[in-house]
Design an enzyme around this catalytic site. Structure first.
Site, PDB file in Angstrom:
ATOM      1  N   HIS A  43      -4.907   1.920   2.862  1.00 17.00           N
ATOM      2  CA  HIS A  43      -6.234   2.514   2.910  1.00 17.00           C
ATOM      3  C   HIS A  43      -7.300   1.427   2.740  1.00 17.00           C
ATOM      4  CE1 HIS A  43      -7.171   3.174  -1.664  1.00 17.00           C
ATOM      5  NE2 HIS A  43      -6.577   2.028  -1.471  1.00 17.00           N
ATOM      6  N   CYS A  62     -11.208  -4.158  -2.449  1.00 18.35           N
ATOM      7  CA  CYS A  62     -10.646  -2.915  -1.899  1.00 18.35           C
ATOM      8  C   CYS A  62     -11.430  -2.441  -0.674  1.00 18.35           C
ATOM      9  CB  CYS A  62     -10.619  -1.816  -2.957  1.00 18.35           C
ATOM     10  SG  CYS A  62      -9.521  -2.210  -4.323  1.00 18.35           S
ATOM     11  N   HIS A  68      -5.522  -2.364   2.708  1.00 18.70           N
ATOM     12  CA  HIS A  68      -4.475  -2.887   1.831  1.00 18.70           C
ATOM     13  C   HIS A  68      -3.588  -1.699   1.479  1.00 18.70           C
ATOM     14  CE1 HIS A  68      -7.554  -1.286  -0.879  1.00 18.70           C
ATOM     15  NE2 HIS A  68      -6.552  -1.005  -1.684  1.00 18.70           N
ATOM     16  N   HIS A  70      -0.591   0.500  -1.153  1.00 21.02           N
ATOM     17  CA  HIS A  70      -0.093   0.817  -2.497  1.00 21.02           C
ATOM     18  C   HIS A  70       1.250   1.531  -2.383  1.00 21.02           C
ATOM     19  CE1 HIS A  70      -3.895  -0.057  -4.515  1.00 21.02           C
ATOM     20  NE2 HIS A  70      -4.506   0.621  -3.567  1.00 21.02           N
ATOM     21  N   ASP A 107       3.260   9.085   4.119  1.00 15.59           N
ATOM     22  CA  ASP A 107       4.090   7.894   3.893  1.00 15.59           C
ATOM     23  C   ASP A 107       4.008   6.908   5.062  1.00 15.59           C
ATOM     24  OD1 ASP A 107       5.868   6.445   2.278  1.00 15.59           O
ATOM     25  OD2 ASP A 107       7.578   7.167   3.449  1.00 15.59           O
ATOM     26  N   HIS A 108       3.737   5.644   4.712  1.00 12.44           N
ATOM     27  CA  HIS A 108       3.614   4.565   5.706  1.00 12.44           C
ATOM     28  C   HIS A 108       2.518   4.822   6.736  1.00 12.44           C
ATOM     29  CE1 HIS A 108       7.276   3.292   3.735  1.00 12.44           C
ATOM     30  NE2 HIS A 108       7.146   2.122   4.325  1.00 12.44           N
ATOM     31  N   GLU A 151      -1.589   4.864  -8.838  1.00 13.52           N
ATOM     32  CA  GLU A 151      -1.907   4.025  -7.684  1.00 13.52           C
ATOM     33  C   GLU A 151      -1.304   2.631  -7.906  1.00 13.52           C
ATOM     34  OE1 GLU A 151      -5.847   3.809  -5.167  1.00 13.52           O
ATOM     35  OE2 GLU A 151      -6.006   2.529  -6.915  1.00 13.52           O
TER      36      GLU A 151
END
Ligand code: NI
Length: 162
Positions: A43, A62, A68, A70, A107-108, A151
């Site tokens: 994100h 960020c 980037h 998480h 996811d991903h 996170e």
């Protein structure tokens, strides 16, 4: 509870069956059940209503335009009466299917670019945990009590639907 000295009251028990699966009980009519799940996503923290300069000042690195990632951990707690036949608050297979179904959608992925819910809403962990509540509460039919989203190891966000 009856074995404790009179001046002490048993507040709550938490029984771990696995590191990521536990049940809690406080003597009331209901019990709760929790399980942890993980997913990975990319994100960028950027609020469309703020200038580029303000975004950089507020979100720092960020706000990197290329994003980037998480490895998120989501703790899901459901509660209710213990079913007399199954001995469970919720069917674990059904809970897994419901939660994985929602998390597999993230996811991903790049949250801001690929998930409609973040098209015009900054993908802060606060907004992600509220989004997850909105996705999970209806299929869990009133049993969802609490969500906790990690996170990072140091940043934790909690939501109970209010
Ligand atoms: Ni981030």
């Amino acid at each position: 509870a009856p074995r404790l000295p009179a001046e002490a009251a048993l507040a709550r028990l938490r029984l771990y069956e696995l590191n990521d699966l536990w049940a809690e009980y406080d003597g009331a009519d209901q019990a709760s059940f929790s399980r942890s799940y993980s997913f990975s996503a990319a994100h960028r923290l950027h609020a469309a209503t703020l200038s580029d300069e303000q975004n950089r000042a507020i979100y720092g690195k960020c706000n990197n335009p290329n994003g980037h990632g998480h490895n998120y951990t989501l703790e899901v707690t459901v509660g209710g009466a213990i079913d007399g036949q199954t001995g469970m608050v919720i069917d674990l297979v059904e809970l897994d299917r419901t939660v994985r179904g929602v998390l597999d959608g993230l996811d991903h992925r790049h949250l801001d670019r690929e998930i409609a819910g973040f098209a015009d809403q900054t993908s802060t962990a606060e907004n992600i945990v509220v989004y997850l509540w909105g996705e999970l509460a209806p299929p869990l039919e009133g049993k969802l009590q609490y969500l906790k989203l990690w996170e990072t190891k140091n940043n934790v966000f909690e939501y109970s639907g209010k």
